[in-house]
Design an enzyme around this catalytic site. Structure first.
Site, mmCIF file in Angstrom:
data_model
loop_
_atom_site.group_PDB
_atom_site.id
_atom_site.type_symbol
_atom_site.label_atom_id
_atom_site.label_comp_id
_atom_site.label_asym_id
_atom_site.label_seq_id
_atom_site.Cartn_x
_atom_site.Cartn_y
_atom_site.Cartn_z
ATOM 1 N N GLU A 125 27.317 -20.327 -15.021
ATOM 2 C CA GLU A 125 26.140 -20.041 -14.187
ATOM 3 C C GLU A 125 26.536 -19.422 -12.839
ATOM 4 O OE1 GLU A 125 22.634 -22.610 -14.320
ATOM 5 O OE2 GLU A 125 23.892 -24.085 -15.350
ATOM 6 N N HIS A 172 22.310 -11.107 -10.864
ATOM 7 C CA HIS A 172 21.591 -11.976 -9.923
ATOM 8 C C HIS A 172 21.877 -11.652 -8.460
ATOM 9 C CE1 HIS A 172 20.999 -15.750 -7.612
ATOM 10 N NE2 HIS A 172 19.943 -15.889 -8.393
ATOM 11 N N HIS A 202 26.273 -17.406 -9.510
ATOM 12 C CA HIS A 202 25.169 -16.999 -8.640
ATOM 13 C C HIS A 202 25.691 -16.139 -7.492
ATOM 14 C CE1 HIS A 202 22.005 -19.080 -10.736
ATOM 15 N NE2 HIS A 202 22.666 -20.216 -10.704
ATOM 16 N N GLU A 241 27.468 -22.527 -10.571
ATOM 17 C CA GLU A 241 26.650 -23.735 -10.465
ATOM 18 C C GLU A 241 27.185 -24.885 -11.329
ATOM 19 O OE1 GLU A 241 21.911 -24.839 -10.040
ATOM 20 O OE2 GLU A 241 22.501 -22.807 -10.581
#
Length: 293
Positions: free
Chosen positions: A264, A224, A266, A281
């Protein structure tokens, strides 16, 4: 190579993180409309930006403040190291600002993902927008290259773009179809590096537009974000793989599993303490310190 991973709770929904001019970590709390601050070893602090703003990417500015995009409220934000925030609405409605970076001209440059534009804002808040040569391109992350240009990913156009400070835009198509580029950063080798969330690859592009792609160990990891680390490697997050990885300029990659499932990961940054810090997250910042390097 093993690594030490520590996690620190900081509140709901950290999305991006950067090292500020005050030596602290600054991060966006996208769900609660807040900006957070954490000095390594200290206690997190939070500053309200506004409900529904959706602060997304945050970077240091040329004026000693931190600048960030508000994806949901279509604004650019500025926050001082004392926590005073100012918001600047964009001229184009529903623009969806996402990536932001400090440019070589003393201004901040940002992407308008929903409006097919690149924007520029001065520290005084003067905004200029530049249309991309197409529609539905979904400009995402942006970084300043060593060539004096601003480089950005075009997620839906499957391309990398560059805008010079004279506003000329060039688009470079990727070799892999439907690769979905997202994160992008200037590398330690003078090139620009990026990750392809749909293809499970890292990429490298020179100032002349020559592109090299490097398949990652887990092609389904959905990389990502990417950033230059403190160890001359490029560090990236794998959102679906629940891990963080690092790739050297020759293309050799290593990955590190996060200790908590569903973290999660990022955004990430080279921290003020020589480690890599990652926004998770699930409500934490992770500190990753490689060992024996």
């Amino acid at each position: 190579m093993p690594a030490t991973i520590e996690q620190y709770p900081v509140g709901s929904g950290p999305y991006a993180v950067t090292t500020g001019p005050d030596g602290a970590l600054w991060y966006t709390l996208v769900h609660s409309g807040r900006i957070g601050r954490l000095s390594p070893g200290g206690t997190p602090a939070g500053f309200a930006v506004g409900a529904g703003t959706g602060p997304t990417i945050i970077v240091p500015g040329p004026d000693g403040a931190l600048w960030f995009t508000c994806y949901r409220s279509h604004q650019i934000g500025r926050i001082t190291t004392a926590g005073q925030a100012t918001l600047f609405p964009l001229p184009t409605p529903q623009a969806g600002p996402f990536g932001i970076t400090a440019g070589p001209d003393g201004a901040l440059w940002f992407t308008e993902s929903a409006a097919d534009r690149i924007g520029r804002i001065t520290p005084a808040g003067e905004i200029t927008e530049f249309p991309l040569p197409g529609t539905g391109m979904f400009a995402s992350a942006i970084t300043a290259g060593t060539d004096g240009g601003l480089w950005f990913t075009l997620n839906q156009a499957n391309a990398i773009g560059r805008i010079r400070t004279d506003h000329k835009i060039t688009v470079f198509a990727l070799p892999t179809p439907k690769a979905g580029p997202v994160g992008i950063t200037a590398g330690p080798d003078g090139a620009v590096w990026f990750v392809q969330i749909l293809a499970g690859q890292a990429g490298r592009i020179t100032a002349d537009g020559d592109i090299t792609e490097f398949p990652l160990p887990d092609r389904a990891g959905r990389p990502h974000a990417i950033v230059s680390g403190p160890d001359d490697r490029l560090w990236f997050t794998e959102w679906a793989g629940n891990r963080v990885g690092a790739i050297d300029v020759s293309g050799h990659a290593e990955t590190y599993d996060l200790p908590v499932a569903g973290s999660e990961p990022h955004g990430l940054t080279a921290g003020p303490d020589g480690a890599v810090w990652v926004a998770l997250e699930n409500g934490h910042l992770a500190r990753i310190a490689p060992r024996d390097r």
